[in-house]
Design a protein around this motif. Structure first.
Motif, PDB file in Angstrom:
ATOM      1  N   ASP A  46       0.834  -1.203   0.000  1.00 21.54           N
ATOM      2  CA  ASP A  46       0.000   0.000   0.000  1.00 21.54           C
ATOM      3  C   ASP A  46       0.871   1.256   0.000  1.00 21.54           C
ATOM      4  OD1 ASP A  46      -1.423   2.263   1.693  1.00 21.54           O
ATOM      5  OD2 ASP A  46      -3.037   1.033   0.875  1.00 21.54           O
ATOM      6  N   LEU A  47       1.911   1.257   0.828  1.00 19.72           N
ATOM      7  CA  LEU A  47       2.827   2.403   0.877  1.00 19.72           C
ATOM      8  C   LEU A  47       3.548   2.598  -0.457  1.00 19.72           C
ATOM      9  CD1 LEU A  47       4.418   2.006   4.417  1.00 19.72           C
ATOM     10  CD2 LEU A  47       3.057   3.956   3.608  1.00 19.72           C
ATOM     11  N   ALA A  48       3.933   1.497  -1.087  1.00 15.70           N
ATOM     12  CA  ALA A  48       4.624   1.592  -2.378  1.00 15.70           C
ATOM     13  C   ALA A  48       3.692   2.181  -3.433  1.00 15.70           C
ATOM     14  CB  ALA A  48       5.122   0.221  -2.813  1.00 15.70           C
ATOM     15  N   LYS A  49       2.437   1.807  -3.387  1.00 18.90           N
ATOM     16  CA  LYS A  49       1.487   2.285  -4.394  1.00 18.90           C
ATOM     17  C   LYS A  49       1.065   3.728  -4.154  1.00 18.90           C
ATOM     18  CE  LYS A  49      -2.936   1.377  -6.561  1.00 18.90           C
ATOM     19  NZ  LYS A  49      -4.067   0.487  -6.726  1.00 18.90           N
ATOM     20  N   HIS A  50       0.751   4.065  -2.898  1.00 16.00           N
ATOM     21  CA  HIS A  50       0.164   5.378  -2.604  1.00 16.00           C
ATOM     22  C   HIS A  50       1.143   6.395  -2.039  1.00 16.00           C
ATOM     23  CE1 HIS A  50      -3.860   3.890  -3.419  1.00 16.00           C
ATOM     24  NE2 HIS A  50      -3.603   2.845  -2.674  1.00 16.00           N
ATOM     25  N   GLY A  51       2.334   5.973  -1.665  1.00 11.68           N
ATOM     26  CA  GLY A  51       3.313   6.899  -1.105  1.00 11.68           C
ATOM     27  C   GLY A  51       3.186   7.009   0.402  1.00 11.68           C
ATOM     28  N   GLU A  52       4.033   7.845   0.964  1.00 10.10           N
ATOM     29  CA  GLU A  52       4.091   7.981   2.418  1.00 10.10           C
ATOM     30  C   GLU A  52       2.737   8.408   2.978  1.00 10.10           C
ATOM     31  OE1 GLU A  52       7.204  10.828   3.146  1.00 10.10           O
ATOM     32  OE2 GLU A  52       5.879  12.508   2.764  1.00 10.10           O
ATOM     33  N   ALA A  53       2.511   8.034   4.254  1.00 10.16           N
ATOM     34  CA  ALA A  53       1.223   8.330   4.879  1.00 10.16           C
ATOM     35  C   ALA A  53       1.353   8.255   6.390  1.00 10.16           C
ATOM     36  CB  ALA A  53       0.167   7.331   4.406  1.00 10.16           C
ATOM     37  N   ARG A  54       0.403   8.874   7.049  1.00 12.10           N
ATOM     38  CA  ARG A  54       0.271   8.731   8.502  1.00 12.10           C
ATOM     39  C   ARG A  54      -0.347   7.368   8.788  1.00 12.10           C
ATOM     40  NH1 ARG A  54      -0.799  13.613  11.754  1.00 12.10           N
ATOM     41  NH2 ARG A  54      -0.169  15.422  10.535  1.00 12.10           N
ATOM     42  N   PRO A  55      -0.053   6.799   9.926  1.00 15.30           N
ATOM     43  CA  PRO A  55      -0.696   5.531  10.285  1.00 15.30           C
ATOM     44  C   PRO A  55      -2.227   5.600  10.235  1.00 15.30           C
ATOM     45  CG  PRO A  55       1.161   5.936  11.732  1.00 15.30           C
ATOM     46  CD  PRO A  55       0.975   7.185  10.900  1.00 15.30           C
ATOM     47  N   ASP A  90       2.822  18.453  12.869  1.00 17.16           N
ATOM     48  CA  ASP A  90       2.563  17.952  14.213  1.00 17.16           C
ATOM     49  C   ASP A  90       3.628  16.918  14.540  1.00 17.16           C
ATOM     50  OD1 ASP A  90       1.652  16.911  16.584  1.00 17.16           O
ATOM     51  OD2 ASP A  90      -0.260  16.187  15.798  1.00 17.16           O
ATOM     52  N   GLY A  91       4.637  17.300  15.265  1.00 17.08           N
ATOM     53  CA  GLY A  91       5.758  16.432  15.557  1.00 17.08           C
ATOM     54  C   GLY A  91       5.404  15.172  16.325  1.00 17.08           C
ATOM     55  N   ARG A  92       4.215  15.146  16.934  1.00 20.26           N
ATOM     56  CA  ARG A  92       3.794  13.943  17.668  1.00 20.26           C
ATOM     57  C   ARG A  92       3.373  12.832  16.722  1.00 20.26           C
ATOM     58  NH1 ARG A  92      -0.829  16.410  21.034  1.00 20.26           N
ATOM     59  NH2 ARG A  92      -1.058  17.346  18.988  1.00 20.26           N
ATOM     60  N   ALA A  93       2.885  13.198  15.537  1.00 19.81           N
ATOM     61  CA  ALA A  93       2.438  12.211  14.548  1.00 19.81           C
ATOM     62  C   ALA A  93       3.622  11.778  13.683  1.00 19.81           C
ATOM     63  CB  ALA A  93       1.343  12.809  13.677  1.00 19.81           C
ATOM     64  N   SER A  94       3.505  10.597  13.088  1.00 18.49           N
ATOM     65  CA  SER A  94       4.562  10.073  12.224  1.00 18.49           C
ATOM     66  C   SER A  94       4.089   9.993  10.784  1.00 18.49           C
ATOM     67  CB  SER A  94       4.950   8.656  12.656  1.00 18.49           C
ATOM     68  OG  SER A  94       5.533   8.669  13.916  1.00 18.49           O
ATOM     69  N   ILE A  95       5.047  10.122   9.890  1.00 16.81           N
ATOM     70  CA  ILE A  95       4.833   9.857   8.470  1.00 16.81           C
ATOM     71  C   ILE A  95       5.649   8.608   8.159  1.00 16.81           C
ATOM     72  CG2 ILE A  95       5.139  10.691   6.111  1.00 16.81           C
ATOM     73  CD1 ILE A  95       3.134  12.371   7.622  1.00 16.81           C
ATOM     74  N   ILE A  96       4.991   7.620   7.557  1.00 16.72           N
ATOM     75  CA  ILE A  96       5.622   6.336   7.260  1.00 16.72           C
ATOM     76  C   ILE A  96       5.870   6.253   5.756  1.00 16.72           C
ATOM     77  CG2 ILE A  96       5.422   3.823   7.467  1.00 16.72           C
ATOM     78  CD1 ILE A  96       5.348   5.384  10.160  1.00 16.72           C
ATOM     79  N   SER A  97       7.069   5.811   5.385  1.00 16.12           N
ATOM     80  CA  SER A  97       7.385   5.611   3.965  1.00 16.12           C
ATOM     81  C   SER A  97       8.143   4.302   3.815  1.00 16.12           C
ATOM     82  CB  SER A  97       8.213   6.781   3.415  1.00 16.12           C
ATOM     83  OG  SER A  97       9.420   6.903   4.123  1.00 16.12           O
ATOM     84  N   GLY A 104      12.997  -3.650  -2.032  1.00 16.06           N
ATOM     85  CA  GLY A 104      13.615  -4.920  -2.409  1.00 16.06           C
ATOM     86  C   GLY A 104      12.740  -6.111  -2.038  1.00 16.06           C
ATOM     87  N   GLU A 105      12.156  -6.064  -0.844  1.00 11.68           N
ATOM     88  CA  GLU A 105      11.266  -7.144  -0.396  1.00 11.68           C
ATOM     89  C   GLU A 105      10.037  -7.235  -1.296  1.00 11.68           C
ATOM     90  OE1 GLU A 105       9.534 -10.235   1.916  1.00 11.68           O
ATOM     91  OE2 GLU A 105      11.581  -9.546   1.618  1.00 11.68           O
ATOM     92  N   LEU A 106       9.481  -6.090  -1.658  1.00 16.81           N
ATOM     93  CA  LEU A 106       8.314  -6.105  -2.549  1.00 16.81           C
ATOM     94  C   LEU A 106       8.668  -6.657  -3.924  1.00 16.81           C
ATOM     95  CD1 LEU A 106       6.317  -2.838  -1.813  1.00 16.81           C
ATOM     96  CD2 LEU A 106       5.683  -5.199  -1.288  1.00 16.81           C
ATOM     97  N   SER A 107       9.833  -6.337  -4.433  1.00 12.38           N
ATOM     98  CA  SER A 107      10.267  -6.876  -5.727  1.00 12.38           C
ATOM     99  C   SER A 107      10.378  -8.390  -5.672  1.00 12.38           C
ATOM    100  CB  SER A 107      11.612  -6.281  -6.144  1.00 12.38           C
ATOM    101  OG  SER A 107      11.469  -4.917  -6.425  1.00 12.38           O
TER     102      SER A 107
END
Length: 154
Positions: A46-55, A90-97, A104-107
């Motif tokens: 999902d991250l690979a397809k849509h890009g970085e996101a908040r949880p 908002d430094g309390r929240a995270s952005i995941i990428s 490599g694992e997805l490939s």
């Protein structure tokens, strides 16, 4: 019941069968390669397809609870497959990428998936695959819209 109703019921039966078959294949593949849990791999995809996101965005997009996504992110982070940075507003929240290792694992997983689909649908021509894909995407968009509206109404 009308023939249109019968057709819709049969569609749901076939979709359920397809979902069960996909689950069976995923679990069989996981038995052969006990690395990353399949659900965490789907989040990575999902991250690979849509890009970085908040949880929270990932949880909403995947129709699961935030605690589920948090556990998956922890597993992916421990395996070095995602990067986490503070959200700028908002430094309390995270952005995941997805990390380089995650790509490599997805490939690697994609190669296995394509080999499986070739064995299963090798006699389908590209046009047939594309037509089914297009129809399923349209259906998923319509179902997602109804589920989103319903979720907001509750």
């Amino acid at each position: 019941m009308s023939s249109a109703d019968d057709a819709r019921v049969e569609l749901m039966r076939e979709l359920k069968a397809a979902s069960q078959l996909q689950h069976a294949w995923i679990m069989q593949a996981w038995q052969d390669d006990r690395g990353l849990h399949p659900a965490a791999a789907m989040l990575l995809s999902d991250l690979a397809k849509h890009g970085e996101a908040r949880p929270s965005e990932l949880a909403k997009r995947r129709f699961v609870d935030l605690s589920v996504v948090s556990r998956q992110i922890s597993q992916l982070s421990a395996a070095g497959m995602v990067d986490r940075r503070p959200a700028p507003e908002d430094g309390r929240a995270s952005i995941i990428s997805i990390s380089e290792q995650g790509h490599g694992e997805l490939s690697r997983r994609r190669a296995g998936y394509l080999a499986f689909m070739e064995r299963a649908l090798g006699d389908w021509d590209e046009e047939k695959v594309l037509e089914l894909t297009k129809r399923l995407a349209e259906m998923n968009d319509d179902v997602r819209a109804v589920l989103s509206v319903r979720t907001c109404d509750v």
